[in-house]
Design a protein around this motif. Structure first.
Motif, PDB file in Angstrom:
ATOM      1  N   MET A   4       0.827  -1.200   0.000  1.00  0.00           N
ATOM      2  CA  MET A   4       0.000   0.000   0.000  1.00  0.00           C
ATOM      3  C   MET A   4       0.867   1.258   0.000  1.00  0.00           C
ATOM      4  O   MET A   4       1.568   1.548   0.972  1.00  0.00           O
ATOM      5  CB  MET A   4      -0.910   0.021   1.229  1.00  0.00           C
ATOM      6  CG  MET A   4      -1.936  -1.098   1.300  1.00  0.00           C
ATOM      7  SD  MET A   4      -3.188  -0.991  -0.008  1.00  0.00           S
ATOM      8  CE  MET A   4      -2.504  -2.117  -1.228  1.00  0.00           C
ATOM      9  N   VAL A   5       0.844   1.994  -1.085  1.00  0.00           N
ATOM     10  CA  VAL A   5       1.518   3.289  -1.176  1.00  0.00           C
ATOM     11  C   VAL A   5       0.474   4.369  -0.926  1.00  0.00           C
ATOM     12  O   VAL A   5      -0.533   4.454  -1.640  1.00  0.00           O
ATOM     13  CB  VAL A   5       2.172   3.490  -2.552  1.00  0.00           C
ATOM     14  CG1 VAL A   5       2.803   4.885  -2.641  1.00  0.00           C
ATOM     15  CG2 VAL A   5       3.211   2.409  -2.806  1.00  0.00           C
ATOM     16  N   LEU A   6       0.707   5.186   0.095  1.00  0.00           N
ATOM     17  CA  LEU A   6      -0.227   6.246   0.455  1.00  0.00           C
ATOM     18  C   LEU A   6       0.344   7.592   0.027  1.00  0.00           C
ATOM     19  O   LEU A   6       1.524   7.865   0.226  1.00  0.00           O
ATOM     20  CB  LEU A   6      -0.465   6.241   1.960  1.00  0.00           C
ATOM     21  CG  LEU A   6      -1.529   7.218   2.487  1.00  0.00           C
ATOM     22  CD1 LEU A   6      -2.920   6.757   2.078  1.00  0.00           C
ATOM     23  CD2 LEU A   6      -1.435   7.329   4.009  1.00  0.00           C
ATOM     24  N   ALA A   7      -0.506   8.402  -0.564  1.00  0.00           N
ATOM     25  CA  ALA A   7      -0.094   9.747  -0.976  1.00  0.00           C
ATOM     26  C   ALA A   7      -1.141  10.751  -0.504  1.00  0.00           C
ATOM     27  O   ALA A   7      -2.258  10.378  -0.142  1.00  0.00           O
ATOM     28  CB  ALA A   7       0.076   9.823  -2.484  1.00  0.00           C
ATOM     29  N   GLN A   8      -0.761  12.002  -0.486  1.00  0.00           N
ATOM     30  CA  GLN A   8      -1.679  13.081  -0.158  1.00  0.00           C
ATOM     31  C   GLN A   8      -1.450  14.241  -1.114  1.00  0.00           C
ATOM     32  O   GLN A   8      -0.350  14.418  -1.639  1.00  0.00           O
ATOM     33  CB  GLN A   8      -1.486  13.548   1.290  1.00  0.00           C
ATOM     34  CG  GLN A   8      -1.935  12.525   2.332  1.00  0.00           C
ATOM     35  CD  GLN A   8      -1.725  13.006   3.750  1.00  0.00           C
ATOM     36  OE1 GLN A   8      -0.783  12.590   4.409  1.00  0.00           O
ATOM     37  NE2 GLN A   8      -2.612  13.869   4.223  1.00  0.00           N
ATOM     38  N   GLU A   9      -2.500  15.012  -1.318  1.00  0.00           N
ATOM     39  CA  GLU A   9      -2.373  16.191  -2.177  1.00  0.00           C
ATOM     40  C   GLU A   9      -3.355  17.246  -1.709  1.00  0.00           C
ATOM     41  O   GLU A   9      -4.542  16.969  -1.506  1.00  0.00           O
ATOM     42  CB  GLU A   9      -2.647  15.846  -3.641  1.00  0.00           C
ATOM     43  CG  GLU A   9      -2.469  17.039  -4.570  1.00  0.00           C
ATOM     44  CD  GLU A   9      -2.634  16.689  -6.030  1.00  0.00           C
ATOM     45  OE1 GLU A   9      -2.620  17.607  -6.866  1.00  0.00           O
ATOM     46  OE2 GLU A   9      -2.786  15.491  -6.342  1.00  0.00           O
ATOM     47  N   CYS A  10      -2.873  18.453  -1.521  1.00  0.00           N
ATOM     48  CA  CYS A  10      -3.723  19.558  -1.103  1.00  0.00           C
ATOM     49  C   CYS A  10      -4.404  20.167  -2.328  1.00  0.00           C
ATOM     50  O   CYS A  10      -3.713  20.585  -3.270  1.00  0.00           O
ATOM     51  CB  CYS A  10      -2.898  20.615  -0.379  1.00  0.00           C
ATOM     52  SG  CYS A  10      -3.854  22.086   0.062  1.00  0.00           S
TER      53      CYS A  10
END
Length: 235
Positions: free
Chosen positions: A74-80
């Motif tokens: 599981m690769v988790l990313a975030q973006e505003c």
């Protein structure tokens, strides 16, 4: 939390102490991306780093359980959405765009959710309710405010509505500026420790729970009934 027998395609929600999550056999900082490690390193206190890490591990464990694969995949990313930076904002799984995820952490307690439908989770400690209540008139609808102020324990009543509304923000049904326009006054304010409380608001399924060990208020919301799972290691 105990596991509930429900539709296997339903969103999964888990809540546990940060320490319990990090005792899970699949847990570890090796799961985090370089960006997440850098964010964790910025916390001034070890407890903050622990809570952050546990929240980001637990959401991977939820997604892995949903997909039937190891958490290490599981690769988790975030973006505003406002500034476009990748070190904060709504979390997502770049390799699994059909899966929605959400996470929350407070002092010593973390919550996470994963599902094929939008899902939002929030957890807050009861000890914070006094300071949070200072924003009540800005985030509550008039009918909600009246009920909260008339409740035997107004701080606890407000905290319940707060975690619900934070969950709505996380599925895109509200913003901080529009929370006062969302009226949840038809939902019960008292959620005793024990079995989670399920309710509905328009097309949404809400799950409320009071953590008996930490006194934390937990809320989860989705367009399908969330399924509670136990993902923390025992002991």
């Amino acid at each position: 939390m105990t596991t509930e027998a429900q539709d296997q395609s339903a969103p999964l929600v888990a809540v546990a102490s940060a320490d319990a999550v990090l005792r899970h056999p699949e847990a570890g900082e090796h799961l985090l991306t370089d960006i997440e490690r850098a964010r964790a390193a910025r916390f001034r206190h070890e407890s903050g780093r622990t809570d952050f890490t546990a929240g980001h591990v637990l959401v991977r464990l939820c997604a892995a359980r949903l997909l039937g694969v190891p958490a290490a995949e599981m690769v988790l990313a975030q973006e505003c959405p406002d500034c476009g930076l990748a070190d904060h904002g709504k979390p997502y799984l770049p390799d699994h765009p059909a899966v929605h995820v959400s996470l929350s952490h407070t002092k010593g307690v973390v919550a996470a959710g994963a599902g094929y439908q939008p899902v939002g989770v929030d957890v807050e400690l009861a000890a914070r309710s006094g300071s949070l209540r200072s924003v009540a008139r800005r985030v509550l609808a008039p009918a909600e405010l009246a009920l909260v102020e008339a409740a035997p324990e107004p701080n606890q009543a407000f905290l319940r509505q707060w975690v619900r509304k934070e969950s709505l923000i996380k599925i895109g049904r509200a913003t901080l500026d529009t929370l006062g326009q969302v009226d949840l006054s038809g939902l019960p304010l008292d959620v005793p420790p024990g079995a989670p409380l399920r309710s509905r608001h328009e097309d949404l399924h809400l799950l409320d729970w009071t953590d008996p060990e930490h006194g934390a208020a937990v809320a989860a919301v989705s367009t399908a009934p969330p399924r509670i799972v136990e993902l923390a290691a025992a002991g």
